[in-house]
Design a protein around this motif. Sequence first.
Motif, PDB file in Angstrom:
ATOM      1  N   THR A  68       1.144  -1.225   0.225  1.00 58.99           N
ATOM      2  CA  THR A  68      -0.046   0.057  -0.522  1.00 58.99           C
ATOM      3  C   THR A  68       0.748   0.952  -0.195  1.00 58.99           C
ATOM      4  O   THR A  68       0.461   2.612   0.475  1.00 58.99           O
ATOM      5  CB  THR A  68      -1.299   0.208   1.130  1.00 58.99           C
ATOM      6  N   TRP A  70       2.661   4.322  -1.554  1.00 55.55           N
ATOM      7  CA  TRP A  70       2.263   5.380  -2.443  1.00 55.55           C
ATOM      8  C   TRP A  70       3.229   5.457  -3.909  1.00 55.55           C
ATOM      9  O   TRP A  70       2.434   5.263  -4.756  1.00 55.55           O
ATOM     10  CB  TRP A  70       2.555   6.897  -2.157  1.00 55.55           C
ATOM     11  N   VAL A  73       1.843   2.617  -5.524  1.00 54.10           N
ATOM     12  CA  VAL A  73       0.619   2.783  -6.138  1.00 54.10           C
ATOM     13  C   VAL A  73       0.653   3.517  -6.979  1.00 54.10           C
ATOM     14  O   VAL A  73       0.335   3.845  -7.946  1.00 54.10           O
ATOM     15  CB  VAL A  73      -0.453   3.485  -4.839  1.00 54.10           C
ATOM     16  N   PHE A  76       0.432   2.516 -10.775  1.00 55.78           N
ATOM     17  CA  PHE A  76      -0.012   2.367 -11.984  1.00 55.78           C
ATOM     18  C   PHE A  76      -1.219   2.642 -12.034  1.00 55.78           C
ATOM     19  O   PHE A  76      -1.711   2.333 -13.615  1.00 55.78           O
ATOM     20  CB  PHE A  76      -1.552   1.651 -10.422  1.00 55.78           C
ATOM     21  N   TRP A 194      -5.841  -7.745  -5.633  1.00 53.82           N
ATOM     22  CA  TRP A 194      -4.685  -6.262  -5.302  1.00 53.82           C
ATOM     23  C   TRP A 194      -4.094  -5.779  -6.410  1.00 53.82           C
ATOM     24  O   TRP A 194      -4.712  -3.975  -6.520  1.00 53.82           O
ATOM     25  CB  TRP A 194      -4.516  -6.257  -4.305  1.00 53.82           C
ATOM     26  N   GLN A 195      -3.862  -5.858  -7.037  1.00 55.02           N
ATOM     27  CA  GLN A 195      -3.273  -5.138  -8.669  1.00 55.02           C
ATOM     28  C   GLN A 195      -4.145  -4.752  -9.305  1.00 55.02           C
ATOM     29  O   GLN A 195      -3.876  -3.756  -9.668  1.00 55.02           O
ATOM     30  CB  GLN A 195      -1.913  -6.118  -8.714  1.00 55.02           C
ATOM     31  N   GLN A 198      -6.025  -1.365  -8.294  1.00 51.54           N
ATOM     32  CA  GLN A 198      -4.875  -1.008  -8.345  1.00 51.54           C
ATOM     33  C   GLN A 198      -5.239  -0.182  -9.526  1.00 51.54           C
ATOM     34  O   GLN A 198      -5.330   1.030 -10.888  1.00 51.54           O
ATOM     35  CB  GLN A 198      -3.746  -1.047  -7.954  1.00 51.54           C
ATOM     36  N   THR A 201      -9.027   0.698 -10.777  1.00 54.61           N
ATOM     37  CA  THR A 201      -9.639   2.065 -10.365  1.00 54.61           C
ATOM     38  C   THR A 201      -8.962   3.351 -10.595  1.00 54.61           C
ATOM     39  O   THR A 201      -9.772   4.341 -11.095  1.00 54.61           O
ATOM     40  CB  THR A 201      -9.137   2.106  -8.959  1.00 54.61           C
TER      41      THR A 201
END
Length: 332
Positions: A68, A70, A73, A76, A194-195, A198, A201
């Motif tokens: 998680t 940043w 993240v 992505f 989870w990937q 991200q 989204t």
Amino acid sequence: MTQWYFVAALLTILTSSQGILTTLSQSHGKYNYDYATVPFLAEVFKLLVSSFFLWRECKSSTRPRMTTEWRSVCLFPIPSIIYLVHNNVQFATLTYVDTSTYQIMGNLKIVTTGILFRLFLRKKLSNLQWMAIVLLAVGTTTSQVKGCGEVSCDSLLSAPMQGYMLGILSACLSALAGVYTEFLMKKNSDSLYWQNVQLYTFGVIFNIGRLLLDDFRSGFENGPWWQRLFIGYNATTWMVVLNLGSTGLLVSWLMKYADNIVKVYSTSMAMLLTMILSVYLFNFKPTLQLFLGIIICMMSLQMYFSPPSTLVDIPATTVKAPLENLKEITVD
């Protein structure tokens, strides 16, 4: 993992049916719905499916790995940005070249994917595999070339230089987006879902931005995009959305557990399968080039994935007799 054979075959079937379903969703050659809303709903579908499976993983006894931070993240959104630039380059290319030339130049992404796959992911390919990739590009191009009686042969080489440069840039951007996505999926052992959460989204966010931009360009002539979201949708349109979403999920699975080359072969074979199905569904006339292209692509498939020992006849070596079986004799 041996499961990628099944996933790749399923991806080929779904990709080949995309164009057919999209054509069937038209009414008298026109869309009764806003086609720009289809990619948005497909991204929402992928996000919901990935969120559901991630929730199931979190409820299990073994908690999935989720980074998680940043700095992880923030990587992505980059594929969405690359695809956004790629889409604009595609439209710019079509202002300089005709549709046939554009389709043929699109096959360059097969070779550029192999090159970026080698440069950025450090994956070594054998000489046979490089030959197979080039053969795949030749095969798909051959299947798309029409006879001189159907379209002017000179038109394939008569576009201005800007068109060819933009076509090469489009192929490089398409390959870069795929290779970068594979890098994201394999850079750590995070959960695939989870990937995906991200990735999708940011995909939803960028699609909303595109819809808003279209509204501003048209001066909100048809109202805001959320008011026309489901207008004109029917069963076939929803099948297009589900097909596009399912294809994206399969591609992300291949990026995680296989590689970009497998995806390239799946999509290339899907194009050939679409042509074959069009013969029966839309009275598409098969050509000699189509059959030659299919044969070349099948040869490429065999060359890339088969062990080299099955492609080359290695002569049997002469077995030397053991030393203990030799007798020593004296010659005067």
